[in-house]
Motif scaffolding. Structure first.
Motif, short mmCIF file in Angstrom:
data_model
loop_
_atom_site.label_atom_id
_atom_site.label_comp_id
_atom_site.label_asym_id
_atom_site.label_seq_id
_atom_site.Cartn_x
_atom_site.Cartn_y
_atom_site.Cartn_z
N SER A 189 0.83 -1.20 0.00
CA SER A 189 0.00 0.00 0.00
C SER A 189 0.87 1.25 0.00
CB SER A 189 -0.92 0.00 1.22
OG SER A 189 -0.15 0.09 2.40
N VAL A 190 0.35 2.28 -0.61
CA VAL A 190 1.04 3.57 -0.58
C VAL A 190 1.25 4.02 0.86
CG1 VAL A 190 0.87 6.00 -1.24
CG2 VAL A 190 0.14 4.23 -2.84
N SER A 191 0.29 3.70 1.73
CA SER A 191 0.36 4.14 3.12
C SER A 191 1.52 3.49 3.89
CB SER A 191 -0.96 3.88 3.84
OG SER A 191 -1.29 2.50 3.81
N ARG A 192 2.11 2.43 3.35
CA ARG A 192 3.32 1.89 3.99
C ARG A 192 4.43 2.94 3.93
NH1 ARG A 192 6.40 -3.57 2.01
NH2 ARG A 192 4.49 -4.51 2.90
N TYR A 193 4.45 3.72 2.88
CA TYR A 193 5.51 4.71 2.68
C TYR A 193 5.05 6.12 3.03
CZ TYR A 193 6.96 0.58 0.14
OH TYR A 193 7.26 -0.73 -0.18
N PRO A 236 -5.90 4.29 2.27
CA PRO A 236 -5.01 3.28 2.86
C PRO A 236 -4.95 1.96 2.12
CG PRO A 236 -6.98 3.59 4.21
CD PRO A 236 -6.97 4.70 3.21
N ASN A 237 -5.95 1.63 1.30
CA ASN A 237 -5.95 0.35 0.60
C ASN A 237 -5.34 0.41 -0.80
OD1 ASN A 237 -7.27 -0.95 2.76
ND2 ASN A 237 -9.26 -0.25 2.01
N VAL A 238 -4.98 1.58 -1.25
CA VAL A 238 -4.41 1.74 -2.59
C VAL A 238 -2.95 1.31 -2.59
CG1 VAL A 238 -3.67 3.49 -4.27
CG2 VAL A 238 -6.00 3.54 -3.36
N LEU A 267 0.92 0.76 -4.67
CA LEU A 267 1.74 1.45 -5.67
C LEU A 267 1.38 0.98 -7.07
CD1 LEU A 267 5.29 1.40 -4.02
CD2 LEU A 267 3.61 3.23 -4.00
N LEU A 268 1.08 -0.31 -7.21
CA LEU A 268 0.69 -0.84 -8.52
C LEU A 268 -0.61 -0.21 -9.00
CD1 LEU A 268 1.52 -2.80 -10.74
CD2 LEU A 268 0.17 -4.57 -9.59
N ASP A 269 -1.53 0.05 -8.09
CA ASP A 269 -2.77 0.74 -8.47
C ASP A 269 -2.45 2.11 -9.07
OD1 ASP A 269 -4.54 -1.27 -7.56
OD2 ASP A 269 -4.48 -0.48 -5.50
N VAL A 270 -1.50 2.80 -8.46
CA VAL A 270 -1.12 4.12 -8.97
C VAL A 270 -0.45 3.97 -10.33
CG1 VAL A 270 0.24 6.20 -8.54
CG2 VAL A 270 -0.87 5.03 -6.62
N LEU A 271 0.48 3.05 -10.44
CA LEU A 271 1.22 2.85 -11.68
C LEU A 271 0.31 2.48 -12.84
CD1 LEU A 271 4.27 0.93 -10.21
CD2 LEU A 271 4.42 3.08 -11.49
N THR A 272 -0.79 1.80 -12.56
CA THR A 272 -1.72 1.37 -13.61
C THR A 272 -2.98 2.25 -13.69
OG1 THR A 272 -2.73 -0.23 -12.09
CG2 THR A 272 -0.94 -1.03 -13.51
N HIS A 273 -2.95 3.37 -13.01
CA HIS A 273 -4.06 4.34 -13.05
C HIS A 273 -5.37 3.74 -12.57
CE1 HIS A 273 -1.65 7.40 -15.15
NE2 HIS A 273 -1.12 6.36 -15.79
N ARG A 274 -5.29 2.95 -11.52
CA ARG A 274 -6.49 2.35 -10.92
C ARG A 274 -6.62 2.67 -9.44
NH1 ARG A 274 -8.99 -1.25 -14.32
NH2 ARG A 274 -7.82 -1.81 -16.19
N SER A 275 -5.94 3.73 -9.01
CA SER A 275 -6.00 4.09 -7.59
C SER A 275 -7.28 4.82 -7.23
CB SER A 275 -4.80 4.97 -7.23
OG SER A 275 -4.95 6.27 -7.76
N GLY A 276 -7.87 5.53 -8.20
CA GLY A 276 -9.02 6.38 -7.91
C GLY A 276 -8.64 7.72 -7.31
N VAL A 277 -7.35 7.91 -7.04
CA VAL A 277 -6.88 9.15 -6.43
C VAL A 277 -6.39 10.07 -7.55
CG1 VAL A 277 -5.33 10.19 -4.72
CG2 VAL A 277 -6.23 7.88 -4.36
N THR A 278 -7.28 10.87 -8.08
CA THR A 278 -6.92 11.77 -9.19
C THR A 278 -6.67 13.21 -8.73
OG1 THR A 278 -9.27 12.14 -9.64
CG2 THR A 278 -8.19 10.37 -10.87
N MET A 279 -7.04 13.52 -7.52
CA MET A 279 -6.78 14.81 -6.89
C MET A 279 -7.25 16.00 -7.74
SD MET A 279 -3.02 13.79 -5.34
CE MET A 279 -2.89 15.21 -4.25
N ALA A 311 -1.70 13.46 -10.46
CA ALA A 311 -1.57 12.76 -9.18
C ALA A 311 -0.59 11.60 -9.25
CB ALA A 311 -2.94 12.27 -8.72
N PHE A 312 -0.46 10.96 -10.40
CA PHE A 312 0.52 9.89 -10.61
C PHE A 312 1.90 10.34 -10.12
CE2 PHE A 312 3.79 7.84 -13.13
CZ PHE A 312 3.37 6.54 -13.33
N GLY A 313 2.31 11.50 -10.57
CA GLY A 313 3.63 12.01 -10.21
C GLY A 313 3.72 12.47 -8.78
N TRP A 314 2.68 13.11 -8.30
CA TRP A 314 2.72 13.59 -6.92
C TRP A 314 2.84 12.43 -5.94
CZ3 TRP A 314 -1.98 17.25 -7.99
CH2 TRP A 314 -1.52 18.45 -8.57
N ILE A 315 2.05 11.38 -6.15
CA ILE A 315 2.06 10.25 -5.22
C ILE A 315 3.40 9.52 -5.26
CG2 ILE A 315 1.01 8.03 -4.65
CD1 ILE A 315 -1.60 9.15 -5.98
N LEU A 316 3.83 9.14 -6.46
CA LEU A 316 5.03 8.33 -6.58
C LEU A 316 6.30 9.11 -6.26
CD1 LEU A 316 4.11 6.23 -9.74
CD2 LEU A 316 4.01 5.53 -7.34
#
Length: 221
Positions: free
Chosen positions: A86-90, A97-99, A101-113, A151-156
């Protein structure tokens, strides 16, 4: 490569896109370099049809995503992070909390900000980014295919910074190419106004990426 070439040409012919270029390169060997379709003239108000050539300039969007993904891949290969975690580990305070890193990398996180994305005046202060990663709720359910243009860039980038202690700019120059330059939107506009860097690739959060010195010669995105 012939199959790739034919697929590209067929897509343009059936109207998937009006025109474009496709280049495939392995090391110093150019495997494919084709141009097809029209660059302008497909709209009613455009009377002259201009074909796409290998020299036609296109604005390259999201050029930084591939660079950032490569940095994430390097860290994964070295055991520094787990893309299935999970992103929240980092980022413990992350809004979803359930998203993973792979969700972000594949644009399936739902976090578009969308809120922060609509306020570019806030982007220059990274503290605003970090606050939004905590406070702005997901726009879609995790698993929904929803493109994250910024958001892809901001998160990662924040994950990378917390794992390495380095900014994306410093890490990518050290690990990938010391010639990489990361610019703000204001930097890019200033250089374009001077006729410099017309080959800038537009990245996330208004950043632009360019390889080369500030010598007035367009760099490679």
């Amino acid at each position: 490569m012939k199959q790739v070439e034919q697929l590209f040409l067929d897509q343009c012919k059936r109207g998937a896109f009006p025109g474009g270029q496709l280049v495939v390169q392995r090391g110093s060997e150019r495997l494919l370099d084709i141009a097809t379709g029209i660059a302008s003239g497909h709209r009613g108000e455009e009377s002259k049809r201009v074909p796409v050539t290998p020299e036609t300039r296109f604005q390259v969007m999201s050029a930084s995503k591939a660079v950032l993904a490569r940095c994430v891949a390097l860290l994964e290969a070295r055991g520094k992070l787990d893309v299935n975690a999970s992103v929240s580990r980092y980022i413990p305070e992350f809004c979803a909390p359930n998203v993973t890193l792979l969700d972000v990398l594949t644009h399936r996180s739902g976090v578009t900000m969308p809120h922060l994305s609509a306020h570019p005046e806030l982007w220059s202060d990274w503290g605003n980014i970090v606050s939004a990663l905590r406070d702005e709720p997901p726009a879609f359910h995790c698993g929904t295919l929803a493109y994250q243009p910024i958001a892809f860039g901001w998160i990662l980038s924040e994950v990378l910074q917390r794992v390495t202690g380095e900014t994306l700019s410093d890490f990518s120059r050290r690990e990938l190419d010391p010639g990489l330059e990361w610019l703000t939107k204001r930097d890019g506009e200033r250089l374009l106004g001077r006729g410099i860097g017309r080959d800038l690739g537009i990245g996330f959060g208004g950043t632009q990426i360019r390889r080369g010195k500030w010598d007035g010669v367009g760099g490679q995105s």
